[in-house]
Scaffold this active site. Structure first.
Site, PDB file in Angstrom:
ATOM      1  N   ASP A 256       2.153  -9.238  -0.707  1.00  0.00           N
ATOM      2  CA  ASP A 256       1.632  -8.054  -1.408  1.00  0.00           C
ATOM      3  C   ASP A 256       0.264  -7.711  -0.836  1.00  0.00           C
ATOM      4  O   ASP A 256      -0.717  -8.408  -1.089  1.00  0.00           O
ATOM      5  CB  ASP A 256       1.537  -8.352  -2.903  1.00  0.00           C
ATOM      6  CG  ASP A 256       1.066  -7.146  -3.716  1.00  0.00           C
ATOM      7  OD1 ASP A 256       0.771  -6.085  -3.124  1.00  0.00           O
ATOM      8  OD2 ASP A 256       0.993  -7.271  -4.950  1.00  0.00           O
TER       9      ASP A 256
ATOM     10  N   HIS B 127       4.646  -5.720  -2.585  1.00  0.00           N
ATOM     11  CA  HIS B 127       4.148  -5.485  -3.941  1.00  0.00           C
ATOM     12  C   HIS B 127       5.271  -5.375  -4.976  1.00  0.00           C
ATOM     13  O   HIS B 127       5.121  -5.809  -6.112  1.00  0.00           O
ATOM     14  CB  HIS B 127       3.319  -4.200  -3.947  1.00  0.00           C
ATOM     15  CG  HIS B 127       2.734  -3.876  -5.282  1.00  0.00           C
ATOM     16  ND1 HIS B 127       1.847  -4.705  -5.923  1.00  0.00           N
ATOM     17  CD2 HIS B 127       2.922  -2.818  -6.112  1.00  0.00           C
ATOM     18  CE1 HIS B 127       1.504  -4.176  -7.084  1.00  0.00           C
ATOM     19  NE2 HIS B 127       2.141  -3.032  -7.226  1.00  0.00           N
ATOM     20  N   ASP B 128       6.379  -4.791  -4.599  1.00  0.00           N
ATOM     21  CA  ASP B 128       7.477  -4.607  -5.553  1.00  0.00           C
ATOM     22  C   ASP B 128       8.283  -5.871  -5.822  1.00  0.00           C
ATOM     23  O   ASP B 128       9.298  -5.814  -6.531  1.00  0.00           O
ATOM     24  CB  ASP B 128       8.431  -3.513  -5.052  1.00  0.00           C
ATOM     25  CG  ASP B 128       8.016  -2.131  -5.556  1.00  0.00           C
ATOM     26  OD1 ASP B 128       7.062  -2.048  -6.350  1.00  0.00           O
ATOM     27  OD2 ASP B 128       8.654  -1.145  -5.158  1.00  0.00           O
TER      28      ASP B 128
ATOM     29  N   ARG C  79       4.887  10.262  -2.905  1.00  0.00           N
ATOM     30  CA  ARG C  79       5.769   9.124  -3.150  1.00  0.00           C
ATOM     31  C   ARG C  79       6.071   8.361  -1.860  1.00  0.00           C
ATOM     32  O   ARG C  79       6.123   7.128  -1.847  1.00  0.00           O
ATOM     33  CB  ARG C  79       7.075   9.613  -3.781  1.00  0.00           C
ATOM     34  CG  ARG C  79       8.101   8.524  -4.020  1.00  0.00           C
ATOM     35  CD  ARG C  79       7.598   7.481  -5.001  1.00  0.00           C
ATOM     36  NE  ARG C  79       8.668   6.597  -5.415  1.00  0.00           N
ATOM     37  CZ  ARG C  79       8.525   5.615  -6.290  1.00  0.00           C
ATOM     38  NH1 ARG C  79       7.338   5.391  -6.821  1.00  0.00           N
ATOM     39  NH2 ARG C  79       9.540   4.856  -6.633  1.00  0.00           N
TER      40      ARG C  79
ATOM     41  N   SER D  84       1.457  -4.775 -11.739  1.00  0.00           N
ATOM     42  CA  SER D  84       0.750  -3.663 -11.126  1.00  0.00           C
ATOM     43  C   SER D  84      -0.100  -2.932 -12.170  1.00  0.00           C
ATOM     44  O   SER D  84      -0.904  -3.558 -12.851  1.00  0.00           O
ATOM     45  CB  SER D  84       1.751  -2.733 -10.443  1.00  0.00           C
ATOM     46  OG  SER D  84       1.109  -1.821  -9.609  1.00  0.00           O
TER      47      SER D  84
END
Length: 404
Positions: free
Chosen positions: A333, A366-367, A236, A167
């Site tokens: 992602d 994505h994580d 967040r 990232s």
């Protein structure tokens, strides 16, 4: 982009680096301040970092870890506090793991502008005796890399075996390989891209707006109050949605209710669905560990990053790169889609650079690079070994050439 929820990470305590401590280096002291890409100067700069494993005699086994947006220097091991969680990539860094600390000397440092020990907006400005707050200079991904590059020299290491990051960390890897080509032998770019797409910029804008619109923001000078806790939590929550995939959210939460098997029909009930409760939990935890001003600065740095800036094309940016590359994307992602990694790989191939690429299949979005560590281990371990071997062969050839 985030630090993975600790409960979602692999935790192999039997192969841990053990108890570690965060160290601090003071760089860019007067009369040689850091000149940032925006033209401002900063002096001195404190850098928080951790190391794992041993630097060998030749000092050619160092691997630098670039953390993502909300990460820190504590990538592996424990600090020895009761009930604490291990470092954010503990399942990937350690003896016998993807980045094997029996073979490599691993460095991870908190980024410039961060809030976990490295100089940032919450730091005391030595010129005024007060916190920088909004007077902290605008920073870029390049400025972050310049500081970490100087840290490596400060540690007496001339060249890194590899720089690894996902990232925002992957953006740092790319910048490092282009602007400091003599310092990097291998570059591992995970779930990243040469620039943030409009969708990513849009989500960052929403997050920043949530923070600055919070009455607790107080123009960024909130350190003597509770600060923009609602705005930061909301930022967040929005960002966390982008770190997940549709499949992973459906699989984990679906439409299940949090505390009942029927609707409450009550507008005062804040969390009815499990996904609501999860996002509120993520927001609350984030407020406890992260500074809103750092979030503003670092998301702006991501928005501004474009590796091709100052070059005729993306391929031209890689013209003088000496590093080998390993690029990995994830099929779920949507923040940094596979198409952007393919653009990166095509540019590298266009100028004849050594690059390996794979799209990994993983449901976590994505994580994934923080969660699904088995496939990553199978890729990165051999890449580091091959990079080390290629370097040894190159040194032998240079030595033989020098003797003729």
């Amino acid at each position: 982009m985030s630090v993975a929820p600790q409960e979602e990470m692999l935790d192999d305590a039997t192969n841990s680096v053990g108890v570690v401590r965060t160290q601090y280096a003071t760089l860019f002291e007067s009369p040689t301040p850091l000149t940032l890409q925006g033209g401002a100067t900063l002096s001195p700069v404190t850098v928080a970092y951790e190391t794992y494993g041993q630097l060998n005699e030749k000092k050619d086994n160092a691997v630098f870890i670039c953390h993502a947006l909300t990460g820190d220097a504590h990538a592996a091991g424990l600090h020895g506090n009761e009930g604490e969680k291990p470092g954010w990539w503990d399942g990937f860094i350690g003896p016998g793991k993807g980045i094997d600390t029996n073979q490599y000397f691993v460095i991870c440092a908190n980024v410039l502008g961060g809030c976990q020990g490295t100089t940032g907006p919450g730091t005391i400005n030595p010129a005024t005796g007060e916190r920088f707050c909004e007077s902290f200079p605008f920073l870029t991904v390049g400025d972050i890399v310049t500081v970490h590059s100087e840290l490596v020299r400060h540690l007496g290491i001339e060249r890194l075996l590899a720089v690894v990051g996902g990232s925002l960390g992957g953006m740092q890897v790319l910048d490092w390989s282009v602007r400091f080509p003599d310092q990097v032998l291998g570059s591992v770019v995970l779930a990243s891209a040469p620039k943030l797409a409009a969708q990513g910029i849009a989500f960052n804008a929403v997050g920043r707006r949530a923070i600055t619109a919070d009455p607790g923001f107080e123009g960024g000078r909130y350190y003597n109050s509770e600060g923009p806790r609602y705005g930061l939590a909301l930022a967040r929550m929005v960002a966390h949605i982008t770190y997940l995939s549709e499949d992973s959210i459906e699989l984990k939460f679906g439409r299940r209710l949090q505390d009942s098997d029927r609707f409450a029909f009550d507008m005062q009930k804040e969390t009815e669905f499990q996904i609501e409760s999860y996002l509120h939990y993520q927001g609350k935890r984030f407020v406890q560990r992260f500074d809103a001003n750092s979030y503003l600065y670092l998301t702006r740095a991501m928005d501004y990053f474009d590796l091709s800036d100052g070059h005729e094309s993306l391929a031209a940016a890689f013209q003088d790169v000496q590093s080998r590359f390993l690029v990995a994307s994830y099929d779920t992602d949507w923040l940094f889609p596979t198409s952007q990694s393919c653009e990166l790989v095509s540019a590298l191939l266009e100028v004849g650079k050594h690059v390996s690429y794979v799209e990994l299949k993983c449901p976590f979005g994505h994580d994934s690079f923080l969660i699904d560590l088995g496939p990553l281990t199978d890729l990165v371990g051999p890449f580091l070994q091959q990079t080390q071997l290629a370097n040894s062969v190159s040194q032998l050839n240079n030595s033989a050439g020098g003797g003729i």
